[in-house]
Design an enzyme around this catalytic site. Structure first.
Site: not given
Length: 360
Positions: A34, A129, A255, A303
């Site tokens: 998965k 769950r 940044y 990024m």
């Protein structure tokens, strides 16, 4: 110069599958693929492990992609189906499904077909769950047993909440609840152990064990790497230096100026960032390998790039390979230092990241 790339070692993958199989040789072993094979590429993982007893996916679309690419192994939908419109697909593509709630059970029982569907009734023994609560499980089991569309005998499964906490009594309690329910019934296959259960709870290894993160050579315990269990990291995440710069004491980088140099040094700019899935939350000081030595991540992950402190006497140059995690720098260590999960680090890798497959 190499862009951000995940090198996937198929030989290590096969080694891990075989190693886990030996832990319980009389059990079947599921390769859980998965979330795009935990970031490793679901189709290539399934093709490499074409001999696997089972493939496990979360959703119908994941299963259909495998079938359409020629994967013939038994496939189990670990979340089951979400709509009655999925049920014909289960039959057409020979998919097995988990039943974890009354809504799924009702849809299944209302479906008309001459062909049988193989189901796994999921018991909620403590995860709380997904799964049929224990006080409702007897009725669910009876409904499935009486259904003309369900293959008999009924298979049972559960999922552990704390299998990576070796002193937590919940796992043994979950095993006990499962056994109390199943021992009076004629059941098919049973499945309790996922990665933590396979490694740490041998009494939970039953007919089908579900190898998730450990299949990829990553430990569920961040303070104990998978190599301690004779498992090999399948992925090496790497990129290249795209700039080497002189950096003066007192200057910041990146940044928000989250790091400021306390000495004259050399910084390297690496072509990887959160656009590739290298987490923006990784902290200053996170280790990175450049030419075989560890250097610290400095400044905020951007990024498309990160910066590292190469040191004042660095001789590294543009184009040199940078390793973010792999055999020489376990992902468990990156996760532990940053208070993250290796699951998160691997599965958030993006489609921009190149996947390169090797056999060695």
């Amino acid at each position: 110069m190499k862009a951000a790339t995940a090198i996937i070692n198929r030989s290590a993958l096969i080694h891990n599958y075989n190693t886990l199989k030996k832990l319980s040789p009389n059990s079947q072993l599921m390769a859980v693929v998965k979330a795009n094979g935990y970031g490793h590429g679901a189709l290539e993982i399934a093709k490499t492990l074409h001999f696997a007893d089972y493939c496990g996916v979360a959703r119908v679309d994941e299963a259909l992609a495998l079938r359409e690419s020629g994967i013939t192994s038994p496939i189990l939908l670990l979340e089951g189906f979400v709509s009655e419109y999925c049920l014909p697909l289960l039959i057409e593509h020979q998919l097995e499904t988990v039943i974890h709630c009354q809504e799924q059970l009702d849809m299944l029982l209302a479906f008309k077909s001459e062909q049988l569907i193989k189901v796994w009734l999921k018991l909620d023994t403590g995860m709380h769950r997904l799964g049929i609560r224990m006080e409702e499980a007897e009725n669910a089991f009876m409904q499935l047993s009486c259904s003309a569309i369900v293959e008999k005998p009924i298979n049972l499964m559960t999922h552990f909440a704390c299998s990576d906490e070796l002193d937590n009594p919940l796992t043994q309690n979950q095993i006990n609840q499962f056994d109390t329910f199943s021992q009076t019934k004629a059941i098919g296959l049973s499945s309790l152990a996922a990665s933590g259960g396979i490694l740490f709870w041998p009494e939970s290894r039953r007919d089908l064990n579900r190898a998730g993160i450990i299949l990829y050579g990553v430990s569920p315990l961040t303070n104990k790497p998978a190599i301690d269990f004779d498992l090999k990291p399948v992925m090496q995440l790497e990129s290249s230096l795209i700039a080497v710069r002189r950096h003066l004491k007192g200057e910041s980088v990146g940044y928000n100026a989250t790091w400021t140099g306390d000495r004259d040094t050399t910084i390297g700019v690496v072509a990887i960032g959160y656009g590739d899935g290298y987490s923006r939350s990784l902290k200053n000081g996170t280790p990175v390998l450049v030419n075989g030595r560890e250097v610290p991540l400095i400044g905020r992950v951007s990024m498309d790039m990160i910066t590292v402190d190469l040191g004042p006497n660095a001789t590294d140059k543009v184009g040199d390979t940078v390793i973010l995690w792999g055999k020489a720098l376990p992902i468990e260590r990156i996760a532990l230092q940053n208070g993250l999960s290796p699951y998160e680090l691997m599965t958030q890798l993006t489609s921009r990241l190149k996947l390169e497959y090797i056999d060695e």
